[in-house]
Each structure stands twice: as C-alpha cells, then as structure tokens.
Design a protein around this motif. Structure first.
Motif, mmCIF file in Angstrom:
data_model
loop_
_atom_site.group_PDB
_atom_site.id
_atom_site.type_symbol
_atom_site.label_atom_id
_atom_site.label_comp_id
_atom_site.label_asym_id
_atom_site.label_seq_id
_atom_site.Cartn_x
_atom_site.Cartn_y
_atom_site.Cartn_z
ATOM 1 N N ASP A 58 50.529 33.397 42.784
ATOM 2 C CA ASP A 58 49.679 34.380 42.112
ATOM 3 C C ASP A 58 50.479 35.609 41.694
ATOM 4 O O ASP A 58 50.290 36.142 40.595
ATOM 5 C CB ASP A 58 48.514 34.800 43.012
ATOM 6 N N GLN A 59 51.374 36.054 42.565
ATOM 7 C CA GLN A 59 52.214 37.199 42.235
ATOM 8 C C GLN A 59 53.136 36.872 41.055
ATOM 9 O O GLN A 59 53.306 37.677 40.146
ATOM 10 C CB GLN A 59 53.033 37.614 43.458
ATOM 11 N N ASP A 62 51.007 36.852 37.904
ATOM 12 C CA ASP A 62 50.639 38.202 37.482
ATOM 13 C C ASP A 62 51.799 38.920 36.804
ATOM 14 O O ASP A 62 51.624 39.561 35.771
ATOM 15 C CB ASP A 62 50.143 39.031 38.670
ATOM 16 N N LYS A 121 51.805 39.976 32.770
ATOM 17 C CA LYS A 121 51.952 41.353 32.292
ATOM 18 C C LYS A 121 53.055 41.451 31.248
ATOM 19 O O LYS A 121 52.901 42.134 30.228
ATOM 20 C CB LYS A 121 52.247 42.295 33.459
ATOM 21 N N ILE A 135 45.365 46.497 37.424
ATOM 22 C CA ILE A 135 45.386 45.295 38.247
ATOM 23 C C ILE A 135 46.424 45.441 39.343
ATOM 24 O O ILE A 135 47.566 45.810 39.111
ATOM 25 C CB ILE A 135 45.697 44.041 37.387
ATOM 26 N N GLY A 136 46.031 45.157 40.546
ATOM 27 C CA GLY A 136 46.950 45.166 41.675
ATOM 28 C C GLY A 136 47.119 46.543 42.312
ATOM 29 O O GLY A 136 47.789 46.675 43.323
#
Length: 170
Positions: A114-115, A118, A122, A167-168
């Motif tokens: 997931d990281q 992401d 971006k 996000i995050g």
C-alpha cells in the motif's frame, strides 16, 4: 519432505522480482539520461538563438515545453526508482543504508504494498499534471467557453493536488 522442498523452491521464486528491480533501475537511468540530453538540447537551442539574435516563432513556448517534457521524463524515472526500491525491499531484503538514514532521508523506504502504491500514485499524478501543462502551452483558444473549460481543468487539478497532499497526514 516434499512439502518442505516445494515450499523452499516456491520461496526462492521471489528472486524473480530482481528482473523488475534491475530493469526498473535501467529504465530510470535511461530516462534520466534522455531528459538531461533534452534539457541540453533546449539550452543549446536557446543560446544559439540568443547569440544569433534570432527570435523564432513560439520561442518561449518551445523552450518551456522542452523543459517541461524533460521534467515529465524525470518524474517517470523517479516512479521507476521508487518501484525498484520498493519491490526490492518488499520481496528480497531491507536496504541497509535506509535503516541507518535519518527519518527525512527515508523517502525510498517501503514497508508495504500500500505504501509503494501510494508513493507511485502521487508521482504519477504529478506526471499527469506536468503533461497537462505541457499540452496547454500549445493549445489555442477560440472562444470564451474553451477558456472556461481550461480554467475548470486547472481548478480540478489544484483541488485534486490539495486532497492528494492530505492523504497519509494526520
């Protein structure tokens, strides 16, 4: 016995991702070189035009478009770097230099799919934004409605970048 051998063999297949890591790094290097050569070409064109006192049609647009195109390639190269580092860390081994790095230097540290997704998403959004602005430079507008569409597109990009930045973060 057969189960252990099969599991060991299956576990070793994770090294197949090394193809993705190696060729991802090769692709990143190629894109960095090509983007740098593109900027070098723009610089040569600019200086030769200035020295010869020639001002070609669309001079500024061509310069900006060439540099934005190079930035686009640099960003795609960064995507390949992030992908290569992330896949290596997830499937092979944590990178020792990242472990000893300061917190603000761990940009390439990936601990989950997931990281990785992401971070890549971006950068891809930034590639799309840069590509959008490169195309806008060569667009001609013939009506007020087209200008309104352009303004709405820029607003949508700004809003999406705002939310992407959220996000995050807590």
């Amino acid at each position: 016995m057969i189960e252990k051998l099969f599991e060991k063999a299956m576990w070793q297949t994770r090294f197949l991702v090394m193809f993705a890591v190696i060729f991802g790094l090769v692709g990143a290097i190629v894109l960095f070189v090509v983007a740098s050569l593109d900027i070098w070409g723009v610089a040569k064109y600019t200086f030769s035009s200035l020295i010869s006192h020639v001002h070609p049609k669309d001079f500024h647009e061509d310069i900006v478009s060439g540099i934005i195109g190079a930035i686009d390639l640099y960003l795609i190269a960064v995507v390949l770097l992030i992908f290569s580092f992330g896949v290596y860390e997830l499937f092979i081994s944590p990178i020792d230099h990242i472990e000893s790095a300061k917190e603000d230097q761990k940009i390439l540290s990936i601990t989950s799919l997931d990281q990785l997704k992401d971070k890549i998403a971006k950068v891809i959004v930034m590639v799309l934004v840069v590509n959008f602005f490169q195309r806008v430079l060569h667009t001609t507008y013939s009506s007020a409605l087209e200008m309104l569409y352009f303004a709405l597109a820029v607003t949508a990009l700004a809003v999406s970048l705002f939310f992407l930045g959220k996000i995050g973060k807590k």
